[in-house]
Design an enzyme around this catalytic site. Sequence first.
Site, PDB file in Angstrom:
ATOM      1  N   CYS A 339     -12.835  -1.201  12.759  1.00 42.60           N
ATOM      2  CA  CYS A 339     -13.042  -0.446  11.517  1.00 42.60           C
ATOM      3  C   CYS A 339     -14.497  -0.447  11.055  1.00 42.60           C
ATOM      4  O   CYS A 339     -14.827   0.186  10.055  1.00 42.60           O
ATOM      5  CB  CYS A 339     -12.143  -0.993  10.417  1.00 42.60           C
ATOM      6  SG  CYS A 339     -10.405  -1.025  10.898  1.00 42.60           S
ATOM      7  N   HIS A 479     -15.644  -2.660   1.472  1.00 49.46           N
ATOM      8  CA  HIS A 479     -14.662  -2.301   2.500  1.00 49.46           C
ATOM      9  C   HIS A 479     -13.254  -2.383   1.902  1.00 49.46           C
ATOM     10  O   HIS A 479     -12.457  -1.462   2.060  1.00 49.46           O
ATOM     11  CB  HIS A 479     -14.801  -3.245   3.690  1.00 49.46           C
ATOM     12  CG  HIS A 479     -13.902  -2.935   4.834  1.00 49.46           C
ATOM     13  ND1 HIS A 479     -13.980  -1.759   5.553  1.00 49.46           N
ATOM     14  CD2 HIS A 479     -12.890  -3.644   5.401  1.00 49.46           C
ATOM     15  CE1 HIS A 479     -13.064  -1.757   6.509  1.00 49.46           C
ATOM     16  NE2 HIS A 479     -12.384  -2.894   6.436  1.00 49.46           N
ATOM     17  N   GLU A 490     -14.134 -10.834   1.585  1.00 49.58           N
ATOM     18  CA  GLU A 490     -15.273  -9.990   1.231  1.00 49.58           C
ATOM     19  C   GLU A 490     -15.824 -10.380  -0.135  1.00 49.58           C
ATOM     20  O   GLU A 490     -17.049 -10.455  -0.326  1.00 49.58           O
ATOM     21  CB  GLU A 490     -14.878  -8.516   1.233  1.00 49.58           C
ATOM     22  CG  GLU A 490     -16.033  -7.586   0.936  1.00 49.58           C
ATOM     23  CD  GLU A 490     -15.671  -6.112   1.047  1.00 49.58           C
ATOM     24  OE1 GLU A 490     -16.590  -5.279   1.007  1.00 49.58           O
ATOM     25  OE2 GLU A 490     -14.471  -5.793   1.182  1.00 49.58           O
ATOM     26  N   LYS A 508     -10.568   2.926  -1.035  1.00 50.92           N
ATOM     27  CA  LYS A 508      -9.362   3.098  -0.214  1.00 50.92           C
ATOM     28  C   LYS A 508      -8.121   3.379  -1.060  1.00 50.92           C
ATOM     29  O   LYS A 508      -7.096   3.778  -0.528  1.00 50.92           O
ATOM     30  CB  LYS A 508      -9.195   1.894   0.706  1.00 50.92           C
ATOM     31  CG  LYS A 508     -10.274   1.888   1.796  1.00 50.92           C
ATOM     32  CD  LYS A 508     -10.166   0.717   2.732  1.00 50.92           C
ATOM     33  CE  LYS A 508     -11.172   0.838   3.865  1.00 50.92           C
ATOM     34  NZ  LYS A 508     -12.584   0.747   3.450  1.00 50.92           N
ATOM     35  N   HIS A 513      -7.134   3.840   4.387  1.00 47.03           N
ATOM     36  CA  HIS A 513      -8.123   3.262   5.307  1.00 47.03           C
ATOM     37  C   HIS A 513      -8.305   4.218   6.487  1.00 47.03           C
ATOM     38  O   HIS A 513      -7.400   4.364   7.308  1.00 47.03           O
ATOM     39  CB  HIS A 513      -7.639   1.890   5.773  1.00 47.03           C
ATOM     40  CG  HIS A 513      -8.645   1.143   6.584  1.00 47.03           C
ATOM     41  ND1 HIS A 513      -9.857   1.673   6.960  1.00 47.03           N
ATOM     42  CD2 HIS A 513      -8.606  -0.117   7.116  1.00 47.03           C
ATOM     43  CE1 HIS A 513     -10.526   0.791   7.665  1.00 47.03           C
ATOM     44  NE2 HIS A 513      -9.781  -0.311   7.761  1.00 47.03           N
ATOM     45  N   PHE A 574     -11.002  -5.460  12.675  1.00 53.97           N
ATOM     46  CA  PHE A 574     -10.233  -6.413  13.462  1.00 53.97           C
ATOM     47  C   PHE A 574     -11.130  -7.048  14.528  1.00 53.97           C
ATOM     48  O   PHE A 574     -11.949  -6.372  15.151  1.00 53.97           O
ATOM     49  CB  PHE A 574      -9.071  -5.712  14.169  1.00 53.97           C
ATOM     50  CG  PHE A 574      -7.902  -5.399  13.275  1.00 53.97           C
ATOM     51  CD1 PHE A 574      -7.769  -5.951  12.020  1.00 53.97           C
ATOM     52  CD2 PHE A 574      -6.905  -4.537  13.718  1.00 53.97           C
ATOM     53  CE1 PHE A 574      -6.679  -5.664  11.214  1.00 53.97           C
ATOM     54  CE2 PHE A 574      -5.814  -4.236  12.931  1.00 53.97           C
ATOM     55  CZ  PHE A 574      -5.698  -4.805  11.671  1.00 53.97           C
TER      56      PHE A 574
END
Length: 587
Positions: A339, A479, A490, A508, A513, A574
């Site tokens: 991502c 993110h 984060e 998001k 996402h 990931f």
Amino acid sequence: MRNSSDVPVQPHAVTVAEVIPGDLLALSEQDVAEDKWHVVMHTLPETPHTIRITLRPPLGGIDHDEIFERGHRVIVGCRRMDVAGIPEIAPADLTAVEFRDGDRVTSLRAVDPRAVEESYTRRWGHWHRDLESRAEVPVSDAGLRERVAHAVEQGHVVRHLPRPRRSVTGGAAPRRIVVTGLGAVTPLGMGVDELWQGLVEGRCGIRELEGEEFAELPVRVAGSVPVDPAGLLPRQQARRMNRAAQFAVLAAREAWQDGGFDVAGTVESGLDPERVGVSVGAILGDASVLVGGDRKLRDKGPRAVSPLTTPMTVPSQAASQVSLALQITGEARTVTSACASGTEAIGQAIDRIRYGHVDVALAGGAEAVVTPAIMASFAAMRALSTHELGATSPSRPFAKDRDGFVNGEGAGFLLLESEEHARARGARVYCEAAGWGLSADAHHMAAPDPSGRGVALALRRAVRDAGGHVVDVVHVNAHATATTDGDLAEASALRAVLGGDVPVTALKGHLGHLQGAAGGVEAVATVLTLHHGLIPPTIGCEDQDDAIELDVVTKSPRVLPVVGDLALSNSFGFGGHNAVLALRRTG
């Protein structure tokens, strides 16, 4: 050579007649207690009964003379100093100095051999001791002058180091990169205007998935693009592109035109095709092509499988189709880092222009993975939100009740140019693409490192690569996928690097996402935030998790802070891929 400060001071009383040049000398026991020492520079008989001693602070300063009776007792530190190595320095008079950002002022208690120099740097009209910390309260010009005057009274040596002025000569330096065009295809609609208006108005582009293939899935909401991209492209072109490539071509073409170029391509725009590049982030591109080919193989045999299956399956198809559409021959690269792909693709394009490989680049991300198999896989991982559509978005970044991300699709592109190239053609400049940073968690194949150390490293590297400091950061586009652990990691990193007072938004809740495209679309939004001076709100975060401890912008847009110039756009994937883009407002 051994540093004099490493040698211990051993006070010992002697008469003035025994003192020789180089001795470290204190005039009284009180001076010893206060670490107030001087170096004997030279001695001279004043009368048959007195001696004149010239003294200078051991770390540099102004000489002064003392006259003593020969039998007068003083204290030496049993340390011999090199008198030739002690500079004679007068403290700077800052009364009439006109300060500029980038100036430094240093203060050193020169009478203490073990003293450490204190340094202040001027940034945004105030003085900071540490430009990489937002915890301290900066000092005004008047406040600094007051501190300096007091320090000089206490025997400090103060120096003013003006900001170096740019030289017009010298070797080639890395080029500045600017953003001159934007393009987007998102769940909020076609084009940048639909994206920006949807973000500012707090609209949610997440919708219910229709069709038999989704009927049995445990989660049936996604951030799907509401328009068929194939209908916006020439039919022959569209049938040779997967869905992600169609998104990419549409978004790249919008950015290209937004930058003032001819949609027909490079040559028609007066550009050398070899000096233009493409850089696209994608995880899979479009998984449905391969799945469809496999289904045809099982149902109807090998003859039913289209010869286009392989070229339309590879993640690099989006980059190749953009280069075909605009006749870009400089390079067409694809970045696959989960991502973080879109953000890393932009970062790589920045470097390709910065170091002269190309002059112009289209950079971003494209993804189309809202497919039954991918949705089922994410659901099996328990990574997807189980919230249903309603008054609040099912994607809830930083909220107490967040329970996973919402899968999405789309594309976002920046048109990047070297500053001189853009200025030469009179292009409109949105902002500077100032730098980027990468790191890896090395923690788990899917889960983030809960400490946030890898994310913090990427944040610091992005700020440093931009030639900036932590105190310059005015905004973060997070993110924030709305996963329980991801948001906490984060937030921990942001607090560690920036503190908790920088306004943060997470998009998001509006979009879902977008996977490999997320970095590209969120970069577009961050550019617009700088350009318009307005931070879009985070939707879905009705009740912020107390553990987040960030200034998350919610409910309505907020005006961007005036002090500072850097905005950061975060992407994490990931496997521990971390990428951060640093953008700087101009003008």
